[in-house]
Design a protein around this motif. Sequence first.
Motif, PDB file in Angstrom:
ATOM      1  N   GLY A  11      45.897  15.720 -40.331  1.00 58.31           N
ATOM      2  CA  GLY A  11      45.722  15.576 -38.893  1.00 58.31           C
ATOM      3  C   GLY A  11      46.779  14.638 -38.357  1.00 58.31           C
TER       4      GLY A  11
ATOM      5  N   ALA B  60      36.057  15.381 -29.866  1.00 56.87           N
ATOM      6  CA  ALA B  60      36.463  14.791 -31.139  1.00 56.87           C
ATOM      7  C   ALA B  60      35.295  14.086 -31.812  1.00 56.87           C
TER       8      ALA B  60
ATOM      9  N   THR C 206      49.969  13.781 -42.490  1.00 54.89           N
ATOM     10  CA  THR C 206      50.185  13.657 -41.051  1.00 54.89           C
ATOM     11  C   THR C 206      51.654  13.867 -40.740  1.00 54.89           C
TER      12      THR C 206
ATOM     13  N   VAL D  42      46.574   9.116 -36.723  1.00 58.08           N
ATOM     14  CA  VAL D  42      45.931   9.362 -38.023  1.00 58.08           C
ATOM     15  C   VAL D  42      46.555   8.485 -39.104  1.00 58.08           C
TER      16      VAL D  42
ATOM     17  N   ALA E  32      41.905  13.565 -34.038  1.00 55.05           N
ATOM     18  CA  ALA E  32      41.549  13.786 -35.437  1.00 55.05           C
ATOM     19  C   ALA E  32      40.961  12.550 -36.101  1.00 55.05           C
TER      20      ALA E  32
ATOM     21  N   VAL F 294      42.556  18.859 -38.955  1.00 55.67           N
ATOM     22  CA  VAL F 294      42.195  18.675 -37.548  1.00 55.67           C
ATOM     23  C   VAL F 294      43.476  18.376 -36.776  1.00 55.67           C
ATOM     24  N   ALA F 295      43.993  19.364 -36.069  1.00 53.07           N
ATOM     25  CA  ALA F 295      45.136  19.158 -35.182  1.00 53.07           C
ATOM     26  C   ALA F 295      46.313  18.504 -35.899  1.00 53.07           C
ATOM     27  N   TYR F 296      46.656  19.030 -37.066  1.00 50.57           N
ATOM     28  CA  TYR F 296      47.799  18.472 -37.789  1.00 50.57           C
ATOM     29  C   TYR F 296      49.111  18.757 -37.063  1.00 50.57           C
TER      30      TYR F 296
ATOM     31  N   HIS G 116      38.352  23.062 -34.919  1.00 48.88           N
ATOM     32  CA  HIS G 116      39.111  23.553 -33.769  1.00 48.88           C
ATOM     33  C   HIS G 116      38.286  23.297 -32.518  1.00 48.88           C
TER      34      HIS G 116
ATOM     35  N   THR H  63      31.946  18.586 -38.508  1.00 47.25           N
ATOM     36  CA  THR H  63      32.738  18.756 -39.728  1.00 47.25           C
ATOM     37  C   THR H  63      32.048  18.111 -40.921  1.00 47.25           C
TER      38      THR H  63
ATOM     39  N   THR I 181      37.053  12.266 -37.129  1.00 45.85           N
ATOM     40  CA  THR I 181      36.704  13.057 -38.314  1.00 45.85           C
ATOM     41  C   THR I 181      37.179  12.366 -39.584  1.00 45.85           C
TER      42      THR I 181
ATOM     43  N   ASN J  64      38.939  24.019 -40.983  1.00 45.13           N
ATOM     44  CA  ASN J  64      39.641  23.536 -39.797  1.00 45.13           C
ATOM     45  C   ASN J  64      38.625  23.246 -38.699  1.00 45.13           C
TER      46      ASN J  64
END
Length: 305
Positions: free
Chosen positions: A7, A167, A30, A47, A12, A83-85, A105, A174, A15, A103
């Motif tokens: 992420g 988030a 990251t 992250v 992110a 998560v949103a890498y 999303h 998650t 999580t 993932n």
Amino acid sequence: MRLVFAGTPSAAVPTLHRLAAEHDIAAVVTRPDAPLGRKRVLTPSPVAQAAAERGLPVIRAARLDDAVTAEIAALEPELGVIVAYGGLVREPLLSTPDAGWINLHFSLLPAWRGAAPVQRALIAGDEVLGASVFQLVPELDAGDVFARRTVAVPSSATAGEALEALASDGADLTAEVVAAIAAGEARAVPQEGEPTFAAKLSLADGLLDFTQPVSSVFARFRGVTPEPGAHTTVDGQRLKILAAEPAVGEEQLPPGVLSGTRTALLIGTATAPLAVTRVQPAGKGAMNAADWWRGLQGGERRAGS
């Protein structure tokens, strides 16, 4: 479980914190440090900063190539969580963890697959937002879904505010899915319905069109705030619009025409005006919109001119 987490942005981080408290994080992947601010100072991603605070090993990678794949494979993870890498996971990395990758999303899949689901949903005027946790597959955001959750978001929330709420709820969702996978109880179902797609936003997406009804103008403002940012032009100069809402009880103005009240800058639309309370003129800092308006010379002004 032994996890690899991937992420980049602040969305992110919840999580990562939740999973790090419950599982063994073998590594955090990251994006590389990026130049931020006017001085372009190299800054770790949110992250990366969160991982450092927890003493977790960090892999900085602009793309998940063979070298990164080998590094992750050597860690022998049971599951990958992304998560949103900001990059694609392809084979053989996709199959490297024993249970593959899941993932988080920020949409109710198959709605708004892609890079900017919250932003595009708000621009489109969606009244319900949510998050999904799904099995990562080669096709974009198309894998079977383990869990979905709708999230109540205020009707005035910007994309930044909505994403913060998603988030937090998404971290809980998650964690529940990872626990179910660890227990051998997780079940995923195919996505149903026609997918919609959420392309990454550009600066041009933040330009407000005041020939539209105020509901559409406000929807776009919400979707592009804080990034890439709502804006217009006045007297040929770019004006960022930082805070706004539909005006209540004000007379209609021609589209784009500017007027002022004691507390706001009014901009005409096809229906009611948009009441702007905070702006940032070109080359200046953020300021009260009514003060900015009072500081202009006389004469009619029009947004988009």
